[in-house]
Design a protein around this motif. Structure first.
Motif, PDB file in Angstrom:
ATOM      1  N   ASP A 133       2.636  -9.024  -1.085  1.00  0.00           N
ATOM      2  CA  ASP A 133       1.269  -8.516  -0.964  1.00  0.00           C
ATOM      3  C   ASP A 133       0.310  -9.602  -1.443  1.00  0.00           C
ATOM      4  O   ASP A 133       0.621 -10.364  -2.346  1.00  0.00           O
ATOM      5  CB  ASP A 133       1.052  -7.233  -1.783  1.00  0.00           C
ATOM      6  N   ARG A 134      -0.870  -9.626  -0.827  1.00  0.00           N
ATOM      7  CA  ARG A 134      -1.857 -10.633  -1.243  1.00  0.00           C
ATOM      8  C   ARG A 134      -2.588 -10.208  -2.517  1.00  0.00           C
ATOM      9  O   ARG A 134      -3.324 -10.978  -3.104  1.00  0.00           O
ATOM     10  CB  ARG A 134      -2.841 -10.898  -0.110  1.00  0.00           C
ATOM     11  N   GLY A 161       0.852  -1.187   0.000  1.00  0.00           N
ATOM     12  CA  GLY A 161       0.000   0.000   0.000  1.00  0.00           C
ATOM     13  C   GLY A 161       0.889   1.239   0.000  1.00  0.00           C
ATOM     14  O   GLY A 161       2.061   1.186  -0.395  1.00  0.00           O
ATOM     15  N   PHE A 162       0.368   2.344   0.502  1.00  0.00           N
ATOM     16  CA  PHE A 162       1.131   3.594   0.478  1.00  0.00           C
ATOM     17  C   PHE A 162       2.417   3.473   1.292  1.00  0.00           C
ATOM     18  O   PHE A 162       3.479   3.946   0.873  1.00  0.00           O
ATOM     19  CB  PHE A 162       0.284   4.736   1.030  1.00  0.00           C
ATOM     20  N   ALA A 163       2.339   2.833   2.454  1.00  0.00           N
ATOM     21  CA  ALA A 163       3.501   2.762   3.343  1.00  0.00           C
ATOM     22  C   ALA A 163       4.551   1.805   2.794  1.00  0.00           C
ATOM     23  O   ALA A 163       5.734   2.161   2.675  1.00  0.00           O
ATOM     24  CB  ALA A 163       3.047   2.329   4.745  1.00  0.00           C
ATOM     25  N   GLN A 174      -6.781   3.996  -2.551  1.00  0.00           N
ATOM     26  CA  GLN A 174      -8.052   3.926  -1.815  1.00  0.00           C
ATOM     27  C   GLN A 174      -8.855   5.234  -1.798  1.00  0.00           C
ATOM     28  O   GLN A 174     -10.084   5.199  -1.778  1.00  0.00           O
ATOM     29  CB  GLN A 174      -7.806   3.457  -0.378  1.00  0.00           C
ATOM     30  N   ALA A 178      -2.993   8.637   3.710  1.00  0.00           N
ATOM     31  CA  ALA A 178      -1.989   8.170   2.755  1.00  0.00           C
ATOM     32  C   ALA A 178      -0.644   8.900   2.911  1.00  0.00           C
ATOM     33  O   ALA A 178       0.403   8.246   2.959  1.00  0.00           O
ATOM     34  CB  ALA A 178      -2.539   8.308   1.341  1.00  0.00           C
ATOM     35  N   PRO A 179      -0.606  10.242   3.019  1.00  0.00           N
ATOM     36  CA  PRO A 179       0.699  10.896   3.158  1.00  0.00           C
ATOM     37  C   PRO A 179       1.434  10.465   4.425  1.00  0.00           C
ATOM     38  O   PRO A 179       2.664  10.340   4.426  1.00  0.00           O
ATOM     39  CB  PRO A 179       0.356  12.388   3.209  1.00  0.00           C
ATOM     40  N   GLY A 205      -4.635   8.196  10.138  1.00  0.00           N
ATOM     41  CA  GLY A 205      -4.613   7.139   9.118  1.00  0.00           C
ATOM     42  C   GLY A 205      -4.834   7.724   7.746  1.00  0.00           C
ATOM     43  O   GLY A 205      -5.918   7.627   7.174  1.00  0.00           O
ATOM     44  N   VAL A 217       0.516 -13.184   3.925  1.00  0.00           N
ATOM     45  CA  VAL A 217       1.287 -13.521   5.132  1.00  0.00           C
ATOM     46  C   VAL A 217       0.323 -13.970   6.225  1.00  0.00           C
ATOM     47  O   VAL A 217      -0.747 -13.375   6.419  1.00  0.00           O
ATOM     48  CB  VAL A 217       2.127 -12.301   5.580  1.00  0.00           C
ATOM     49  N   ASP A 235      -1.276   2.397   8.416  1.00  0.00           N
ATOM     50  CA  ASP A 235      -2.503   2.236   9.208  1.00  0.00           C
ATOM     51  C   ASP A 235      -2.408   1.133  10.256  1.00  0.00           C
ATOM     52  O   ASP A 235      -3.249   1.054  11.151  1.00  0.00           O
ATOM     53  CB  ASP A 235      -3.682   1.927   8.277  1.00  0.00           C
TER      54      ASP A 235
END
Ligand code: FAD
Length: 422
Positions: free
Chosen positions: A34-35, A13-15, A42, A315-316, A313, A79, A299
């Motif tokens: 990643d799954r 994701g973003f992180a 989002q 994105a930036p 929580g 995971v 998040d």
């Protein structure tokens, strides 16, 4: 490469993506698990859910994003657990050993102990959620057109959005625009402008993270669009046919949940200390006190700022944490002293209500209306991954602005086409 340290990142994701990119020039082997095989933007999911954009416009394959980053291997898999003692990540693709681990598995929606509502009030977190909500909304109008029963027709035309945060506000505004503008002339029996859109918020104000003036402005804008805003409107029951808000039963076939999130179960994998939302409590360098080589970001993490508040929580914030965790690892690799503790830089918050209507809070200045809406458009267009996505989304937005059309009014199901049942 033999002898090189292995950095395993869980979640693109973003992180996680920001962390992987920040390690692009580092002498390490990066493994990004990643799954999903795509990175999802989002913030624009609600536009997929309300037929304005299609899923591919807000998602980009992870492999293509990292195509040129030769030190990064992408692994598609889920995971399931972590053996921190043996330094191994375990998942559907077997075991992946690490020297440094970054966990960035995001969050999911929470029903605050009412898991039974999940089936009646879907939340918005994934592409599957967004297309299921789109199907539910568009199908409701079709059912309303076909039924002979007045009460049932109105129940199909009542839409309830639970939660007055940015996602709830954006959903409610978009449903109102879809019904009252885009669908206005498309039905013969029903009048889409008789649609009721209700936004239920348990607190005293919608958008309560914004200054009161902006929150009040957003409420006014929503009401001008025909949305009924019910503040102090806690939901106490929810079924397939109705929802109870502040003791009042409203017949509604479509209820959308935008009321809360819970972190991914990463805290359980690690046996780490968590807050009430399941977020892992991390130290000032975003690692775990018991495992300084494991970082939890985005998040999934509860990160305290210098003033004692938690990093939001957003994105930036997730991207900043991803870059920071990569920097800490680089310092460790190079034997340098640890960098200064993570400091979140607030770049501002925004929410859009509809055409020409948005609010923006940049701390030192705030704005609303058309200017905020234009800014919101730029801020949500530029970070989209891939030039093609930016271009296509911009074209769709310009087209929609002038025609009020929503181009993706497709009712799709997972069933074979001949079995499709609205
Ligand atoms: C509808 C909606 C609207 C939003 N609007 C805004 C907005 O306007 N502005 C803003 O700043 N923020 C917005 N946000 C919040 C923002 O999207 C999040 O803060 C951000 O995505 C967090 O980034 P992350 O990397 O921590 O998690 P995510 O972006 O959620 O990424 C988590 C990744 O981990 C993967 N993953 C999860 N579990 C596993 C597992 N077990 N194994 C392997 N992979 C796994 C997932 O597939 C996903 O790719 C919005 C969020 C939502 C849901």
């Amino acid at each position: 490469m033999a002898g090189r340290k292995r950095v395993v990142i869980v979640g693109a994701g973003f992180a996680g993506l920001a962390a992987a990119k920040s390690l692009r020039a580092a002498p390490v082997d990066v493994f990004l698990i990643d799954r999903r095989n795509y990175h999802l933007f989002q913030p624009l999911l609600y536009q997929v859910a309300t037929a304005a954009l299609s899923p591919a416009q807000i998602a980009q394959p992870i492999r293509s994003i990292l195509r040129r980053q030769k030190n990064c291997t992408v692994i598609l898999g889920e995971v399931i657990s972590i053996d921190a003692g043996a330094r191994i990540v375990k998942g559907t693709r077997g075991e992946v050993p690490y020297d440094y681990l970054i966990i960035a598995t995001g969050a999911k929606h929470a029903y605050f102990g009412h898991e039974d509502w999940r089936g009646f009030a879907p939340g918005l977190k994934s592409i599957e959620d967004a297309t299921a909500i789109r199907q539910k909304i568009l199908s409701a109008f079709e059912h309303a057109e076909n039924t002979q029963d007045d009460a049932e027709r109105q129940a199909f035309m009542n839409f309830v959005v639970v939660g007055g945060g940015p996602t709830g506000v954006e959903m409610a505004g978009a449903i109102a625009e879809l019904a009252k503008q885009s669908l206005r002339n498309d039905f013969r029996k029903i009048m889409p402008d008789k649609t009721r859109v209700i936004l239920a918020e348990a607190g005293a104000n919608i958008l309560n993270a914004f200054p009161e003036k902006l929150s009040a402005r957003a409420r006014r804008d929503l009401e001008n669009l025909g949305v009924e805003v019910m503040t102090n409107g806690a939901v106490s029951d929810c079924t397939a046919d109705s929802v109870v808000i502040a003791g009042q039963t409203i017949a509604a076939k479509t209820v959308i949940w935008a009321a809360g999130v819970k972190a991914s179960p990463a805290g359980d994998w690690l046996g780490a200390e968590k807050d009430r939302a399941g977020r892992v409590l991390v130290t000032a360098d975003l690692s775990l006190a018991a495992h300084p080589d494991i970082f939890v970001i985005g998040d999934t993490a509860a990160i305290k700022t210098a003033d004692g508040r938690f990093v939001p929580g957003l994105a930036p914030a997730a991207q900043q944490a991803g870059k920071y965790a990569a920097t800490v690892i680089l310092h460790k690799l190079e034997g340098k002293p640890a960098p200064a503790p993570f400091a979140y830089k607030n770049l501002g918050t925004m929410a859009t209500i509809g055409r020409n209507k948005a609010i923006a809070d940049f701390g030192s200045f705030t704005c609303s209306g058309f200017i905020a809406w234009l800014l919101w458009g730029c801020v949500h267009l530029l970070p989209l991954v891939g030039f093609r996505n930016r271009f296509v989304v911009a074209c769709d937005w310009v087209w929609a602005y002038f025609t009020r059309e929503r181009g993706v009014r497709l009712i799709t199901t997972n069933a074979r086409s001949e079995d499709t049942d609205l």
